[in-house]
Design a protein around this motif. Structure first.
Motif, PDB file in Angstrom:
ATOM      1  N   SER A   1     -32.624 -51.282 -29.241  1.00 53.17           N
ATOM      2  CA  SER A   1     -31.718 -50.176 -29.542  1.00 53.17           C
ATOM      3  C   SER A   1     -31.375 -49.386 -28.287  1.00 53.17           C
ATOM      4  O   SER A   1     -30.261 -48.864 -28.163  1.00 53.17           O
TER       5      SER A   1
ATOM      6  N   PHE B   1     -31.078 -47.821 -34.129  1.00 52.52           N
ATOM      7  CA  PHE B   1     -32.416 -48.080 -34.670  1.00 52.52           C
ATOM      8  C   PHE B   1     -32.444 -47.833 -36.173  1.00 52.52           C
ATOM      9  O   PHE B   1     -33.086 -48.577 -36.920  1.00 52.52           O
TER      10      PHE B   1
ATOM     11  N   LEU C   1     -36.888 -50.875 -31.181  1.00 56.25           N
ATOM     12  CA  LEU C   1     -36.518 -49.698 -30.408  1.00 56.25           C
ATOM     13  C   LEU C   1     -36.063 -50.059 -28.995  1.00 56.25           C
ATOM     14  O   LEU C   1     -35.048 -49.537 -28.519  1.00 56.25           O
TER      15      LEU C   1
ATOM     16  N   VAL D   1     -28.763 -44.411 -29.790  1.00 54.25           N
ATOM     17  CA  VAL D   1     -29.996 -45.191 -29.959  1.00 54.25           C
ATOM     18  C   VAL D   1     -30.579 -44.933 -31.347  1.00 54.25           C
ATOM     19  O   VAL D   1     -30.998 -45.872 -32.041  1.00 54.25           O
ATOM     20  N   LEU D   2     -30.600 -43.661 -31.768  1.00 54.43           N
ATOM     21  CA  LEU D   2     -31.108 -43.307 -33.096  1.00 54.43           C
ATOM     22  C   LEU D   2     -30.285 -43.984 -34.184  1.00 54.43           C
ATOM     23  O   LEU D   2     -30.843 -44.525 -35.157  1.00 54.43           O
TER      24      LEU D   2
ATOM     25  N   ILE E   1     -40.629 -50.573 -34.825  1.00 55.51           N
ATOM     26  CA  ILE E   1     -40.479 -49.690 -33.662  1.00 55.51           C
ATOM     27  C   ILE E   1     -40.768 -50.455 -32.375  1.00 55.51           C
ATOM     28  O   ILE E   1     -40.019 -50.361 -31.393  1.00 55.51           O
TER      29      ILE E   1
ATOM     30  N   THR F   1     -29.419 -41.388 -40.094  1.00 57.72           N
ATOM     31  CA  THR F   1     -29.597 -41.561 -38.654  1.00 57.72           C
ATOM     32  C   THR F   1     -28.273 -41.663 -37.909  1.00 57.72           C
ATOM     33  O   THR F   1     -28.227 -41.421 -36.702  1.00 57.72           O
TER      34      THR F   1
END
Length: 309
Positions: free
Chosen positions: A45, A270, A42, A266-267, A38, A228
């Protein structure tokens, strides 16, 4: 609290034991693993999501233009090229970082007395940067290799399509052992050319094991990535159908909906990196099995340590 038995890398294991080793490592170390995933992936991402949204939007506009009989070249502009490059560069860097996180933590897990307990970014950083560099070197090395191989396959296909009956199976047979290439180069003090050759030396005798591990862990990784990615794909479909319908909803073209799509992009991005953790772990323990089986790594290490006493 008593720690569970350490999950050693260089151990000859059955297929079930190799898969269990991956999950045992993940079970014991999921907190530091995903904390660093993360922390490091992240932000990347967030950047990659911008490029992904632009590229996806281009694909939708291209579909509309083709239906209207327009010229697809009319959509080409400098911003599109920049976003394509941004997506590709981010994907290369992200792949190197994801690989480096998993394999750096595996190295420190073995080397540290407390395993990964209380591991700080300061302690991880030197090894992480080294392994990110190795990951990027691997990418640079493999690009011309893949281009040459594809050129040979295409060239032979132009001569005769019957050559595909040999070249495609041969290509697939060689790709499986190359899954060892990354862990060999990262875990061992070895040149990239020696690592490339060693991947085939270890890979062909253990081809079936690599295939099964990659398939099982790949399915798990893929399932996590689909979870995701699905919200983003559904939101894109909603926008597409409202755009082509006579109703034409302002909601799907608003700034708010565009920002919503960005968050889902983004989700999705990631999730691709986080999901890859399963495959990386599985291949690493398969490599450890092959190394111990073929080269007796732990025995050689014990002899070296005895000589140094």
């Amino acid at each position: 609290m008593e720690l569970q038995k350490k999950v050693e890398l260089y151990v000859v294991r059955t297929m079930g034991e190799k898969l269990n080793a991956s999950f045992d490592f993940l079970k014991e170390n999921w907190k530091p693993l995903f904390k660093f995933v993360i922390y490091l992936l992240l932000p990347l991402s967030l950047i990659q999501g911008i490029g992904l949204n632009k590229v996806t939007s281009f694909g939708m506009d291209l579909s509309f233009l083709q239906e209207a009989g327009g010229n697809p070249l009319a959509l080409l502009d400098s911003s599109l090229i920049v976003n394509y490059l941004l997506t590709i560069v981010c994907a290369i860097i992200g792949g190197a970082i994801a690989t480096a996180i998993v394999y750096s933590l595996m190295q420190l897990y073995t080397a540290r007395e407390g395993r990964l307990a209380d591991l700080s970014m300061t302690e991880l950083k030197p090894l992480l940067l080294k392994n990110v560099g190795k990951g990027l070197i691997l990418t640079v090395f493999m690009i011309p290799v893949v281009l040459i191989v594809m050129a040979v396959i295409v060239g032979l296909a132009f001569l005769s399509l019957w050559t595909l009956l040999f070249t495609i199976p041969a290509f697939f047979a060689c790709v499986i052992p190359l899954l060892y290439f990354t862990p060999i180069y990262i875990f061992e003090n070895i040149s990239i050319f020696d690592a490339f050759a060693k991947a085939f030396r270890l890979g062909f005798p253990t081809w079936g094991g690599i295939f099964v591990v990659a398939l099982v862990m790949g399915l798990i990784s893929g399932a996590a990535q689909v979870v995701t990615a699905l919200p983003y794909q559904m939101a894109i479909m909603v926008k597409y159908f409202f755009t082509i319908s006579d109703m034409g909803s302002e909601a799907t073209v608003s700034v708010g909906y565009s920002f919503f799509l960005y968050l889902l992009a983004v989700l999705r991005t990631f999730g691709e990196y986080a999901g890859a953790v399963f495959t990386l772990l599985g291949v690493a323990y398969q490599y450890g099995h092959a190394s111990e089986k073929m080269d007796n790594v732990t025995i050689s290490s014990d002899i070296d340590n005895f000589d140094n006493l």
